[in-house]
Write an enzyme that holds these catalytic residues in place. Sequence first.
Site, PDB file in Angstrom:
ATOM      1  N   ASP A   9      -5.706  -6.343   5.722  1.00 48.16           N
ATOM      2  CA  ASP A   9      -6.886  -5.629   5.246  1.00 48.16           C
ATOM      3  C   ASP A   9      -7.995  -6.633   4.914  1.00 48.16           C
ATOM      4  O   ASP A   9      -9.145  -6.507   5.339  1.00 48.16           O
ATOM      5  CB  ASP A   9      -6.485  -4.838   3.990  1.00 48.16           C
ATOM      6  CG  ASP A   9      -7.549  -3.844   3.565  1.00 48.16           C
ATOM      7  OD1 ASP A   9      -8.530  -3.671   4.304  1.00 48.16           O
ATOM      8  OD2 ASP A   9      -7.394  -3.248   2.483  1.00 48.16           O
ATOM      9  N   ASP A  28      -4.051 -18.015   2.268  1.00 48.89           N
ATOM     10  CA  ASP A  28      -5.214 -18.698   1.667  1.00 48.89           C
ATOM     11  C   ASP A  28      -5.776 -19.733   2.641  1.00 48.89           C
ATOM     12  O   ASP A  28      -6.998 -19.857   2.812  1.00 48.89           O
ATOM     13  CB  ASP A  28      -4.850 -19.328   0.312  1.00 48.89           C
ATOM     14  CG  ASP A  28      -3.505 -20.037   0.320  1.00 48.89           C
ATOM     15  OD1 ASP A  28      -2.754 -19.908   1.311  1.00 48.89           O
ATOM     16  OD2 ASP A  28      -3.192 -20.728  -0.664  1.00 48.89           O
ATOM     17  N   LYS A  71       2.499 -15.462   2.771  1.00 51.80           N
ATOM     18  CA  LYS A  71       2.365 -16.328   1.600  1.00 51.80           C
ATOM     19  C   LYS A  71       3.786 -16.709   1.202  1.00 51.80           C
ATOM     20  O   LYS A  71       4.237 -16.480   0.071  1.00 51.80           O
ATOM     21  CB  LYS A  71       1.616 -15.555   0.497  1.00 51.80           C
ATOM     22  CG  LYS A  71       1.241 -16.389  -0.713  1.00 51.80           C
ATOM     23  CD  LYS A  71       0.196 -17.446  -0.442  1.00 51.80           C
ATOM     24  CE  LYS A  71      -0.037 -18.276  -1.690  1.00 51.80           C
ATOM     25  NZ  LYS A  71      -0.740 -19.537  -1.437  1.00 51.80           N
ATOM     26  N   ASP A  96     -11.528  -7.838   7.387  1.00 44.73           N
ATOM     27  CA  ASP A  96     -12.924  -7.708   6.936  1.00 44.73           C
ATOM     28  C   ASP A  96     -13.639  -9.050   7.051  1.00 44.73           C
ATOM     29  O   ASP A  96     -14.811  -9.121   7.413  1.00 44.73           O
ATOM     30  CB  ASP A  96     -12.990  -7.188   5.495  1.00 44.73           C
ATOM     31  CG  ASP A  96     -12.992  -5.656   5.456  1.00 44.73           C
ATOM     32  OD1 ASP A  96     -12.609  -5.048   6.480  1.00 44.73           O
ATOM     33  OD2 ASP A  96     -13.366  -5.077   4.425  1.00 44.73           O
ATOM     34  N   TYR A 114       0.799  -1.228   0.000  1.00 50.96           N
ATOM     35  CA  TYR A 114       0.000   0.000   0.000  1.00 50.96           C
ATOM     36  C   TYR A 114       0.836   1.285   0.000  1.00 50.96           C
ATOM     37  O   TYR A 114       0.297   2.351   0.226  1.00 50.96           O
ATOM     38  CB  TYR A 114      -0.956   0.004   1.207  1.00 50.96           C
ATOM     39  CG  TYR A 114      -2.103  -0.994   1.099  1.00 50.96           C
ATOM     40  CD1 TYR A 114      -2.158  -1.935   0.081  1.00 50.96           C
ATOM     41  CD2 TYR A 114      -3.134  -0.985   2.020  1.00 50.96           C
ATOM     42  CE1 TYR A 114      -3.195  -2.841  -0.006  1.00 50.96           C
ATOM     43  CE2 TYR A 114      -4.189  -1.888   1.936  1.00 50.96           C
ATOM     44  CZ  TYR A 114      -4.200  -2.823   0.920  1.00 50.96           C
ATOM     45  OH  TYR A 114      -5.242  -3.718   0.844  1.00 50.96           O
TER      46      TYR A 114
END
Length: 358
Positions: A244, A220, A187, A248, A136
């Site tokens: 992020d 994942d 990851k 959520d 970001y």
Amino acid sequence: MSRIAIIPGDGIGVEVTREAARVLEAARDAFGLDLSLETYDMGAERYLRDGVTITEDEFRTLSDDADAILLGALGDPRVPGQVHARDILLGLRFRLDLYVNYRPCVLLDPRFCPLREAEGRTIDLDIFRENTEGLYVNAGGVLREGTPHEVATQEMINTRHGVERIVRAAFEHAQRHGRGRVTLVDKANAMPIAGGLWRRTFTEVAEAFPGIETDTMYVDAMAMDLVRRPERYQVIVTSNLFGDILSDLAAEITGGLGLAPSANVHPCRHALFEPVHGSAPDIAGQGKANPIGAVRCVALLLEHLGHGAAAAAVDAAVRRTVADGVLTPDLGGAASTEQVGAHVADAVRGAAPAANAV
Ligand code: ATP
């Protein structure tokens, strides 16, 4: 005295912050806290009227004088590119170096959980999302834009300093709150360069916290596990992008955006509290917004300022309100934003220690 700056912002941000401030004032009066509250006019209306987002003077006041900032939400379809939100929210986040994005996800009532067999589930996990680096930072560029040979790079920045401080914040939080395990989410199989730095740093920092178990998960697999067995997790630490998305998801399995609070913190320096939701223009001005996410920010803010009893009272008052069925339409109720806020504030007053009871 602690000085609290309040930025209601846009849309439902204004409505939910009004209720959060009501609850904060109730806690202040009931617990005899020395707090001053000052409201700042920053948001789309001001930008559209005066062309101003945040002035240097305002930034300096927020940076130097405020002990905590309470923000509603920023975002308005009338403002092209949401330039005001970028200047104010991202400006504060980067200029105050608020590197910890802390999102507690607690299931307050099994009715709010969309998962099967919600009854009896205990979901109570804390997400530590790195807030100043990762994907970001907007590093990268475009070549041959608009042609069939366009190349777009969006680089992920990970620094040892940045990774170490968020990982340490997660372990310190776990230690302070008696949490037994910290899980690193990455990851590292597909992104071994960044993953290597995160994993080495995680292992090294963990050595200073021998009482806390550690665990690593690919993002994942974590997305699946948060749906399958969220009760397994206590503290999760991860990068900006993964945090992020996962926060959520975690908000949704505990009742949705209307309930979720967050804190953006530079420990021992600055702290900004905001509900996870945005300005929700579709329901703004209708008295339907759920103020609980913003009210729970008040509990985080009070705890941050060292007022643990008042924070616990706000938390208990939220649970009382939920148990009493005083709920906004997003949770299947018929109460207004104001009715929920007033109910929580009354419950906080009811929890006042005898000496301060009013
Ligand atoms: P942003 O881009 O700022 O995150 P957004 O419009 O993508 O904003 P939100 O504003 O967070 O997302 O909200 C998405 C939807 O969720 C809203 O349109 C609204 O219907 C619902 N919602 C969000 N917050 C609340 C709330 N506090 N109470 C009730 N419904 C909410």
